[in-house]
Design an enzyme around this catalytic site. Structure first.
Site, PDB file in Angstrom:
ATOM      1  CE  LYS A  14      -2.173  -1.137   3.759  1.00  0.00           C
ATOM      2  NZ  LYS A  14      -1.694  -2.390   4.108  1.00  0.00           N
ATOM      3  NE  ARG A 128       7.479  -2.285   5.947  1.00  0.00           N
ATOM      4  CZ  ARG A 128       6.237  -2.176   5.841  1.00  0.00           C
ATOM      5  NH1 ARG A 128       5.755  -1.946   4.742  1.00  0.00           N
ATOM      6  NH2 ARG A 128       5.260  -2.403   7.022  1.00  0.00           N
ATOM      7  NE  ARG A 146       2.309  -4.830  11.438  1.00  0.00           N
ATOM      8  CZ  ARG A 146       3.550  -4.651  10.664  1.00  0.00           C
ATOM      9  NH1 ARG A 146       4.687  -5.218  11.103  1.00  0.00           N
ATOM     10  NH2 ARG A 146       3.521  -4.056   9.549  1.00  0.00           N
TER      11      ARG A 146
HETATM   12  P1  ADP Z   1       1.275  -2.191   7.791  1.00  0.00           P
HETATM   13  O1  ADP Z   1       0.246  -1.946   6.506  1.00  0.00           O
HETATM   14  O2  ADP Z   1       2.460  -2.550   7.358  1.00  0.00           O
HETATM   15  O3  ADP Z   1       0.719  -2.732   8.989  1.00  0.00           O
HETATM   16  P2  ADP Z   1       1.019   0.555   8.813  1.00  0.00           P
HETATM   17  O4  ADP Z   1       2.084   1.695   8.688  1.00  0.00           O
HETATM   18  O5  ADP Z   1      -0.387   1.150   7.985  1.00  0.00           O
HETATM   19  O6  ADP Z   1       1.677  -0.820   8.560  1.00  0.00           O
HETATM   20  O7  ADP Z   1       0.476   0.425  10.427  1.00  0.00           O
HETATM   21  C1  ADP Z   1       1.268   0.138  11.370  1.00  0.00           C
HETATM   22  C2  ADP Z   1       0.621  -0.255  12.631  1.00  0.00           C
HETATM   23  O8  ADP Z   1       0.026   1.128  13.229  1.00  0.00           O
HETATM   24  C3  ADP Z   1      -0.568  -1.237  12.911  1.00  0.00           C
HETATM   25  O9  ADP Z   1      -0.111  -2.482  13.111  1.00  0.00           O
HETATM   26  C4  ADP Z   1      -1.383  -0.580  13.837  1.00  0.00           C
HETATM   27  O10 ADP Z   1      -1.016  -0.873  15.286  1.00  0.00           O
HETATM   28  C5  ADP Z   1      -1.239   1.003  13.649  1.00  0.00           C
HETATM   29  N1  ADP Z   1      -2.504   1.502  12.909  1.00  0.00           N
HETATM   30  C6  ADP Z   1      -2.099   2.080  11.653  1.00  0.00           C
HETATM   31  N2  ADP Z   1      -3.362   2.457  10.986  1.00  0.00           N
HETATM   32  C7  ADP Z   1      -4.255   1.855  11.901  1.00  0.00           C
HETATM   33  C8  ADP Z   1      -5.662   2.088  12.050  1.00  0.00           C
HETATM   34  N3  ADP Z   1      -6.649   2.773  10.960  1.00  0.00           N
HETATM   35  N4  ADP Z   1      -6.506   1.584  13.212  1.00  0.00           N
HETATM   36  C9  ADP Z   1      -5.838   0.936  13.966  1.00  0.00           C
HETATM   37  N5  ADP Z   1      -4.451   0.830  13.997  1.00  0.00           N
HETATM   38  C10 ADP Z   1      -3.755   1.606  12.995  1.00  0.00           C
END
Ligand code: ADP
Length: 195
Positions: A14, A128, A146
């Site tokens: 993404k 990564r 996750r």
């Molecule tokens: P990835 O897609 O690699 O998991 P992100 O950078 O989108 O990485 O998210 C990293 C962490 O941030 C998630 O594992 C979660 O803990 C938190 N997070 C991100 N976006 C949200 C969301 N919309 N709701 C709840 N937690 C979130």
């Protein structure tokens, strides 16, 4: 306005695709993961709270991320449209987003869902982790947690948007350019429809 959600499990690409898409279409990139990491870097109260969840591979509470997105929408009144990356991650977040957008007399045009096999996701995330400095990418246990959160809470977001016929699935394996082209094709179709 043209608003889209780039959807998919952690590691599905993404972030990479978002960077290219916002350049091509002039959209404002809203990544809750990036916003949370900048709150952590700034050692804010919100960042400290979020970190305890992120370090365990768990989702941050809905009210925290919904508040962040609401502020980001308010802070960008001139945007031609938004690309949401990593948000919404629960059905409650999706419903809140729909409400926020309808207040602005706009809506989600399309949800582009990147499909990647689980083994490929784990491989990409651990890879990564070697260079990103992201603590949640360095342990296989956190990475798997996750993915479990994704199946338990986030995959339902696609079902939510499917009832409005807004979801397009895209194969998220292949070259970055191939995937980008497939995403652009779907966006172009939806943009035509929006005119
Ligand atoms: P990835 O897609 O690699 O998991 P992100 O950078 O989108 O990485 O998210 C990293 C962490 O941030 C998630 O594992 C979660 O803990 C938190 N997070 C991100 N976006 C949200 C969301 N919309 N709701 C709840 N937690 C979130």
């Amino acid at each position: 306005m043209f608003n889209l959600i780039l959807f998919g499990p952690p590691g599905s690409g993404k972030g990479t695709q978002s960077e290219n898409l916002i350049k091509k279409y002039g959209l404002k990139h809203l990544s809750t993961g990036d916003i949370l990491r900048s709150e952590i870097a700034g050692q804010t109260a919100l960042g400290l709270e979020a970190k305890s969840f992120m370090d365990k591979g768990q989702l941050v509470p809905d009210e925290v991320v919904i508040g962040m997105i609401s502020s980001a929408l308010e802070a960008n009144p001139e945007a031609a449209g938004f690309l949401f990356d990593g948000f919404p991650r629960t059905t409650a977040q999706a419903e809140a987003l729909d409400k926020l957008l309808s207040l602005k007399k706009t809506e989600i045009a399309v949800v582009l869902a990147l499909e990647v096999s689980e083994e490929e996701l784990v491989k990409r995330l651990l890879n990564r982790g070697k260079t990103s400095g992201r603590s949640d990418d360095t342990s296989e246990e956190i990475v798997r947690a996750r993915i479990v959160e994704y199946h338990a809470k986030t995959s339902a977001v696609a079902d939510y948007y499917r009832q409005f016929d807004k979801v397009e699935s895209i194969k998220g394996e292949g070259s970055v350019d191939e995937i980008f082209d497939a995403l652009c094709k779907q966006i172009d179709v939806r943009m035509e429809e929006a005119i």
